[in-house]
Every structure is written in structure tokens, then in C-alpha cells.
Design a protein around this motif. Structure first.
Motif, PDB file in Angstrom:
ATOM      1  N   VAL A  58      -7.611  -5.641  -3.679  1.00  0.00           N
ATOM      2  CA  VAL A  58      -6.715  -4.557  -3.274  1.00  0.00           C
ATOM      3  C   VAL A  58      -6.078  -3.933  -4.515  1.00  0.00           C
ATOM      4  N   THR A  59      -5.593  -4.807  -5.390  1.00  0.00           N
ATOM      5  CA  THR A  59      -4.883  -4.320  -6.588  1.00  0.00           C
ATOM      6  C   THR A  59      -5.589  -4.786  -7.845  1.00  0.00           C
ATOM      7  N   ARG A  60      -5.205  -4.132  -8.930  1.00  0.00           N
ATOM      8  CA  ARG A  60      -5.700  -4.517 -10.245  1.00  0.00           C
ATOM      9  C   ARG A  60      -4.508  -4.569 -11.157  1.00  0.00           C
ATOM     10  N   ARG A  61      -4.457  -5.587 -11.973  1.00  0.00           N
ATOM     11  CA  ARG A  61      -3.322  -5.758 -12.851  1.00  0.00           C
ATOM     12  C   ARG A  61      -3.514  -4.941 -14.110  1.00  0.00           C
ATOM     13  N   VAL A  62      -2.483  -4.184 -14.456  1.00  0.00           N
ATOM     14  CA  VAL A  62      -2.505  -3.416 -15.709  1.00  0.00           C
ATOM     15  C   VAL A  62      -1.203  -3.755 -16.427  1.00  0.00           C
ATOM     16  N   GLY A  63      -1.262  -4.634 -17.456  1.00  0.00           N
ATOM     17  CA  GLY A  63      -0.034  -5.074 -18.107  1.00  0.00           C
ATOM     18  C   GLY A  63       0.819  -5.816 -17.101  1.00  0.00           C
ATOM     19  N   ASP A  64       2.117  -5.414 -16.934  1.00  0.00           N
ATOM     20  CA  ASP A  64       2.953  -6.102 -15.948  1.00  0.00           C
ATOM     21  C   ASP A  64       3.101  -5.293 -14.669  1.00  0.00           C
ATOM     22  N   ARG A  65       2.190  -4.310 -14.491  1.00  0.00           N
ATOM     23  CA  ARG A  65       2.204  -3.517 -13.259  1.00  0.00           C
ATOM     24  C   ARG A  65       0.883  -3.711 -12.532  1.00  0.00           C
ATOM     25  N   ARG A  66       0.855  -3.221 -11.278  1.00  0.00           N
ATOM     26  CA  ARG A  66      -0.406  -3.247 -10.550  1.00  0.00           C
ATOM     27  C   ARG A  66      -0.700  -1.879  -9.988  1.00  0.00           C
ATOM     28  N   VAL A  67      -1.972  -1.529 -10.004  1.00  0.00           N
ATOM     29  CA  VAL A  67      -2.382  -0.266  -9.380  1.00  0.00           C
ATOM     30  C   VAL A  67      -3.389  -0.602  -8.289  1.00  0.00           C
ATOM     31  N   LEU A  68      -3.551   0.319  -7.376  1.00  0.00           N
ATOM     32  CA  LEU A  68      -4.522   0.089  -6.304  1.00  0.00           C
ATOM     33  C   LEU A  68      -5.932   0.292  -6.846  1.00  0.00           C
ATOM     34  N   ARG A  69      -6.822  -0.548  -6.367  1.00  0.00           N
ATOM     35  CA  ARG A  69      -8.235  -0.279  -6.639  1.00  0.00           C
ATOM     36  C   ARG A  69      -8.654   0.891  -5.765  1.00  0.00           C
ATOM     37  N   ARG A  70      -9.657   1.607  -6.229  1.00  0.00           N
ATOM     38  CA  ARG A  70     -10.000   2.828  -5.523  1.00  0.00           C
ATOM     39  C   ARG A  70     -10.323   2.551  -4.048  1.00  0.00           C
ATOM     40  N   ALA A  71     -11.135   1.511  -3.802  1.00  0.00           N
ATOM     41  CA  ALA A  71     -11.540   1.203  -2.424  1.00  0.00           C
ATOM     42  C   ALA A  71     -10.313   0.913  -1.568  1.00  0.00           C
ATOM     43  N   ALA A  72      -9.371   0.153  -2.133  1.00  0.00           N
ATOM     44  CA  ALA A  72      -8.186  -0.215  -1.361  1.00  0.00           C
ATOM     45  C   ALA A  72      -7.295   0.995  -1.120  1.00  0.00           C
ATOM     46  N   GLY A  73      -7.287   1.914  -2.073  1.00  0.00           N
ATOM     47  CA  GLY A  73      -6.447   3.103  -1.933  1.00  0.00           C
ATOM     48  C   GLY A  73      -6.807   3.897  -0.712  1.00  0.00           C
ATOM     49  N   LEU A  94       0.833  -1.201   0.000  1.00  0.00           N
ATOM     50  CA  LEU A  94       0.000   0.000   0.000  1.00  0.00           C
ATOM     51  C   LEU A  94       0.872   1.258   0.000  1.00  0.00           C
ATOM     52  N   ALA A  95       1.907   1.242   0.832  1.00  0.00           N
ATOM     53  CA  ALA A  95       2.781   2.422   0.938  1.00  0.00           C
ATOM     54  C   ALA A  95       3.434   2.732  -0.398  1.00  0.00           C
ATOM     55  N   GLU A  96       3.982   1.682  -1.026  1.00  0.00           N
ATOM     56  CA  GLU A  96       4.681   1.869  -2.286  1.00  0.00           C
ATOM     57  C   GLU A  96       3.723   2.318  -3.400  1.00  0.00           C
ATOM     58  N   ALA A  97       2.584   1.637  -3.460  1.00  0.00           N
ATOM     59  CA  ALA A  97       1.651   1.934  -4.548  1.00  0.00           C
ATOM     60  C   ALA A  97       1.068   3.322  -4.390  1.00  0.00           C
ATOM     61  N   ARG A  98       0.849   3.733  -3.149  1.00  0.00           N
ATOM     62  CA  ARG A  98       0.313   5.078  -2.936  1.00  0.00           C
ATOM     63  C   ARG A  98       1.357   6.130  -3.342  1.00  0.00           C
ATOM     64  N   ALA A  99       2.587   5.831  -2.983  1.00  0.00           N
ATOM     65  CA  ALA A  99       3.660   6.793  -3.289  1.00  0.00           C
ATOM     66  C   ALA A  99       3.950   6.842  -4.784  1.00  0.00           C
TER      67      ALA A  99
END
Ligand SMILES: Nc1nc2c(ncn2[C@@H]2O[C@H](COP(=O)(O)OP(=O)(O)OP(=O)(O)O)[C@@H](O)[C@H]2O)c(=O)[nH]1
Ligand SMILES: [Mg+2]
Length: 566
Positions: free
Chosen positions: A543-558, A506-511
Motif C-alpha cells: 500500500v505504502t512505500r517508505r521515503v525517508g521518515d515519510r510514506r507515500v502511496l504506491r501507485r496501485a494503492a492510490g 488512504l484519505a490522509e495520504a491522498r489529500a
């Protein structure tokens, strides 16, 4: 009470003449009957008795080739009129007809020793003596159709016999076996028969069996007079508009819809005049119907008749078994049994102990044809009946299976049976979804507590590394207790490690706005596979959603604070 009298006796012994002398009606109406001077088909006439009582009379043929017709005529009668030629005495069909009457359970009647005018006094006396021996308990009258001698005594004897008849079948649903059908201009198809039970009135909807066709009654006649309702025991003519003449005939039954069923099998208790070996092929005669049958013996006294064409019967009906001669008869115990040869079941049915034939649940409706009485001594649930012993066995069996079940899920599947929904609420067991549990039962580790502690230690030591857990049940249970988190491929990770990994994510993805597998692995300091399994779990948890070879946070999880899933 309307009653029907049926003639019986050897060919040419004077039955039809006697009927004509008694009623004024010549029942030999077919041209062939007139030409040959014998009866071929059944004849009907109303008979007035002293005091105004009226009976119906059925005249049967005596020829040995027409015994089947005689049985059709005799089925449903209440009284017999056995006719014996004074000069000839008892002959083969005298005996056969008498045997058939006994097999049909027709006990009451009168013997007329006829053509008394044609013999001398001594011959007549011998014939009367023979007749008394032949049918003990019946009145024997000397008569002559030619001179009218003895007819008044005969009428008086018939009246006495009629007064002794008890008819018990009036309260059963409507049933009539068709003995004739014909077309009347402007009216259409008419069928006649003796009403065995129930009543028939204009407008009634009845079912024609074994065709299974519903028909509406337009009008009803009793001895050529229109009536509102005809009652059991009467001879009735029923007009059936819309039914083609060829669609109905002798042997068909007109019944209350749903009350009776045609069947290819009948269970009977046998009465043998001659031995009827297992597997014999015979003719089964019932009502005005008949069908080829194979006799499947069940023990000493019982048999299942397997029929080549369906017959409609009810419990207690009499059936005649013939080949060249009458071999015997049977009383119907079960009018539509399953295939079996189980004498014990038939003995219970004969005793009237229907309840004792039931163990596992059967529909109560399916037993109605086996008894008039209440089904005592059976358990009931919804439409089902079953023995108390069966219910106990069921509960005991389920409890045994529950006792043997995995303590992690101490239940047993709900039996896959049609009665389950109705019967299971009777048991002191708790239904949760598709399983049954002891009331209040909770999952527990039982003997696996040690194993669980061991696994927890192993997970703690492994930290961010996923550990393969062989016992999937145990893993599921520990996860439900919040003691671990399951990952894919049978791996798991400790609850604390999961929480820590999630915080990192969460910390990394938010940053950074996103996270890659490589980055996540580096941050955790674990293996690539461990990081991969964790990310997949985060994806699955939303929590996350896969986009290609990366992941982003889902809004609720963010926005969430992050908690281990439970
Ligand atoms: N003398 C005399 N002859 C009679 C009497 N009754 C009948 N017969 C004779 O017996 C013959 C047969 O009589 P039916 O009444 O037709 O005999 P059945 O018993 O009806 O014969 P099936 O129906 O063919 O069995 C008649 O044609 C008469 O010739 C009677 O009372 N006296
Ligand atoms: Mg005749």
C-alpha cells in the motif's frame, strides 16, 4: 550340448598320460613340467568319443601344493575323470579332489584305475573294488595309458556319463572365468576359459571383472577353430584387442555388462568337511579366482564370507574353502549382500523365498540376482517392491500422525524417502505440497474455537491498539479466515480496526501526498508502536512505500478502494 571333463587324482597317478592316450595331446607343455615329470598348470585337449561326440578335457595337477589350480580347472566342468594308480590305490589328493568335486556339485563322472599293465590281476581287482566303494554310482574302468588297454571301455563310459548330464545354466547371461591369458603376435591378448553360461561372438562388448573394464571381442575360437559364436559349456579362446597382457589373467571374469557384480562379501550355505569356526581365515576359491576370506558364521549352517579382494559370483555358485587342506565349501545364496549375520534371511534365501526377505521398499532390480523367478506376493510402485504389510503399516502410521496433527493444519509431512513419490499415490491420502492430508480435509479450530472467540473479543476491545498473540498458528489461521490481521513481532489487530486504519491512511495520504508516523498516530489516537506496526504492514502489503521518515502511496494503492488483505 558341449561338455567339459576334468581330471582329478593324486600326483603321479597317470592323469596326463591318460589324457594323452585318449586325445593324442601332451598337455604337460611347460619346460618345468617336462623336467620334473609333474603337471603344474592346467592342460586342455579336445576328446573325441564314439559316435562323433566331442568333449573338452581339462587336465589338472595332482600335487598337493597345486590344489588351488585343480579347483580353478574343476570349476565349470560337467564331468570328472578320477584317475587312481592301480598299484597305489586312493591317496590323499584322491580323497581331497573327490571332496572338492562333491563340493562343486559335480556329481557325474568315471573312475579310471590306470597303470593296469604294471600290477598283477589280484592287485588290480583290489584297486577296482576300492574305487567302486570310493565313488558309488560311477563306472570304474581298468586302463593302461602304456598299452592302450581299456581305453575303448573308458570312452564308452565317458559317453554314458555325458549323456546323463543336465546343464541348466545356459540361459543365464554370459560368464567366463579366465584360466589363461597370453599374447599372440599380430592378434594381441587372448584369454581362454570355459564358457559357464550365455554365448560369446565377435563384436560383443563384454566387461572384464573385477577390473570393471569394457572390452570388445575381436574373434572367438573353440579348440583352435574360429567360430561365429561360442556356446555355454565350450572351451573358448577370446581375442581382446586393446587389452594389455598384464591387464588380464587367471581369476578374472568376462561377463555380460551389468549382469553380474564383483563383491567383497558372499552369503553362503556352508558344507563343512572340518569345523570352520566363526572368524576363521581361509582361502575362498570360486571359478578360477581366489581370495583370502574371513568366515563370519550366521547360525548353524550359514556364513558371510568377508573377502580381502572382490570375487564375482552368482547365486548357486559353489565356493571352496581351504587352508592347508580343503575345509569345506559353500553354495552362494547372495552374491553381493550387505554386511550382516542374519540366519533367518539366509534361510529364506535358501528356500528361494526372496519375497519374504523384503519389507520396506527396495529396488526390484536389486533382487534380480537372488532369483530367476518372478517376485510374487510383493507390492510394486515404479521401480520399488515392498511387502503388503509394510504398506499397511506405512498408511496406518501416517493416519495416526494425521489424527494427532493440529486441526488448524491437519496433515503430516511427506516422508523424506526416495520411494515417496512412487509409493504415496497408492495410499488413500491427499498430497498438498509437502504434506499429506485425509482426502478433502480442511483446517478447523477444533478445541480452540473458544480461544479464538476470546481473542477476537480482546482485539475488538483493543480497537487500534495492537495485541500480542501467543499462539502463532491460531493467528495465522484466523487471519486466513479474515478474522484478524497479523502485524510484526507477534502482534495482531482486529480486521475491522485494520480496515478503518487503512481508510484513514488512504484519505490522509491522498489529500496530503504523504503521511508521517506521528501524523498517522495522531489520526488514529493510538500508541507510536501500534502506528509503526500498522505502517510496516501497509508497506509489506504494497500500500505504502517508505521515503525517508515519510510514506507515500504506491501507485496501485492510490487508485484502489482498499481491502483488508486475505
Ligand atoms: N606302467 C605305466 N606307467 C604309467 C602309466 N601312466 C602313467 N605312468 C607313469 O606314471 C608317471 C606319471 O604319470 P602322469 O600322467 O604324469 O601323472 P599325473 O597324474 O599327470 O601327475 P601330476 O599331473 O603331477 O599329478 C609317468 O611318468 C609314467 O612313468 C601307465 O598306464 N602304465
Ligand atoms: Mg599330470
Amino acid at each position: 550340448m558341449p561338455l567339459t571333463v576334468g581330471t582329478a587324482g593324486h600326483i603321479d597317478h597317470g592323469k596326463t598320460w591318460l589324457v594323452r592316450a585318449l586325445t593324442g595331446k601332451d598337455t604337460d607343455r611347460l619346460p618345468e613340467e617336462r623336467r620334473r615329470g609333474i603337471s603344474i598348470d592346467l592342460g586342455y585337449a579336445p576328446l573325441e568319443l564314439p559316435g562323433g561326440r566331442r568333449l573338452s578335457l581339462v587336465d589338472v595337477p595332482g600335487h598337493e601344493r597345486f590344489v588351488r589350480t585343480m579347483v580353478a580347472g574343476a570349476s565349470g566342468i560337467d564331468l570328472f575323470l578320477l584317475v587312481v594308480d592301480a598299484g597305489e590305490g586312493a591317496r590323499p589328493q584322491t580323497h581331497e579332489h573327490l571332496a572338492i568335486l562333491r563340493l562343486l556339485g559335480i556329481e557325474r563322472g568315471v573312475v579310471a584305475v590306470t597303470k593296469a599293465d604294471a600290477v598283477d590281476a589280484e592287485t588290480l581287482e583290489l584297486a577296482l573294488e576300492e574305487a567302486r566303494e570310493l565313488v558309488p554310482g560311477a563306472d570304474v574302468c581298468a586302463v593302461s595309458a602304456r598299452t592302450g588297454e581299456g581305453l575303448d571301455e573308458l570312452r564308452a563310459a565317458l559317453l554314458r556319463a555325458a549323456e546323463g548330464v543336465e546343464r541348466e545354466r545356459g540361459d543365464r547371461p554370459t560368464r567366463l572365468y579366465v584360466d589363461r591369458s597370453f599374447t599372440l603376435r599380430g592378434i594381441g591378448t587372448v584369454v581362454t576359459g570355459t564358457l559357464w553360461s550365455g554365448s560369446i561372438g565377435a563384436g560383443d562388448v563384454l566387461r572384464l571383472e573385477p577390473r570393471g573394464r569394457d572390452v570388445r571381442v575381436r574373434s572367438v575360437q573353440v579348440h583352435d577353430r574360429e567360430v561365429e559364436r561360442a556356446e555355454a559349456g565350450q572351451r573358448v579362446a577370446v581375442s581382446l584387442p586393446g587389452v594389455e597382457r598384464r591387464e588380464v589373467g587367471r581369476g578374472d571374469a568376462l561377463v555380460a555388462p551389468g549382469a553380474y557384480r564383483s563383491s567383497y562379501r558372499l552369503d553362503v550355505v556352508l558344507e563343512e568337511l572340518a569345523p570352520v569356526p566363526d572368524g576363521s581365515h581361509v582361502q575362498a576359491l570360486l571359478g578360477t579366482a581366489h581370495a583370502p576370506a574371513r568366515v563370519v558364521r550366521a547360525g548353524e549352517r550359514y556364513a558371510q564370507l568377508r573377502l580381502a579382494a572382490p570375487l564375482l559370483a552368482a547365486r548357486g555358485d559353489r565356493v571352496i574353502l581351504r587352508r592347508e587342506t580343503t575345509l569345506g565349501g559353500g553354495r552362494v545364496l547372495d552374491p553381493y549382500p550387505r554386511r550382516h549375520r542374519d540366519p533367518a534371511r539366509l534361510e529364506l534365501l535358501e528356500r528361494g523365498d526372496v519375497a519374504a526377505t523384503v519389507h520396506a521398499p527396495v529396488l526390484a532390480d536389486s533382487l534380480r540376482h537372488l532369483t530367476d523367478g518372478e517376485l510374487r506376493g510383493l507390492g510394486r510402485a515404479g521401480p520399488w517392491v515392498f511387502s503388503h504389510a509394510w504398506l499397511e503399516e506405512l498408511e496406518q502410521g501416517l493416519r495416526e500422525r494425521i489424527a494427532a496433527a493440529d486441526p488448524l493444519d491437519p496433515g503430516t509431512p511427506v516422508p523424506a524417502a526416495p520411494w515417496a513419490a512412487d509409493v504415496l499415490p497408492l495410499l488413500a491420502l491427499e498430497r498438498r505440497g509437502a504434506k499429506l492430508y485425509l482426502p478433502g480435509a480442511a483446517p478447523s479450530l477444533g478445541p480452540r474455537a473458544g480461544e479464538a472467540d476470546e481473542l477476537e473479543r480482546e482485539l475488538a476491545e483493543a480497537g487500534m491498539r495492537a495485541v500480542k498473540v501467543a499462539d502463532g498458528e491460531l493467528a495465522r489461521f484466523l487471519e486466513s479466515q479474515g478474522r484478524l490481521v497479523r502485524l510484526g513481532d507477534g502482534y495482531a489487530i482486529g480486521a475491522e480496526a485494520y480496515q478503518a486504519a487503512r481508510d484513514v491512511l488512504l484519505a490522509e495520504a491522498r489529500a496530503a501526498g504523504e503521511i508521517t508516523l506521528a501524523r498517522f498516530r495522531d489520526l488514529l489516537g493510538c500508541g507510536r508502536r501500534d502506528a509503526q506496526l500498522l505502517l510496516e504492514r501497509f508497506d509489506a502489503d504494497g500500500v505504502t512505500r517508505r521515503v525517508g521518515d515519510r510514506r507515500v502511496l504506491r501507485r496501485a494503492a492510490g487508485a484502489s478502494t482498499g481491502r483488508a488483505p486475505s
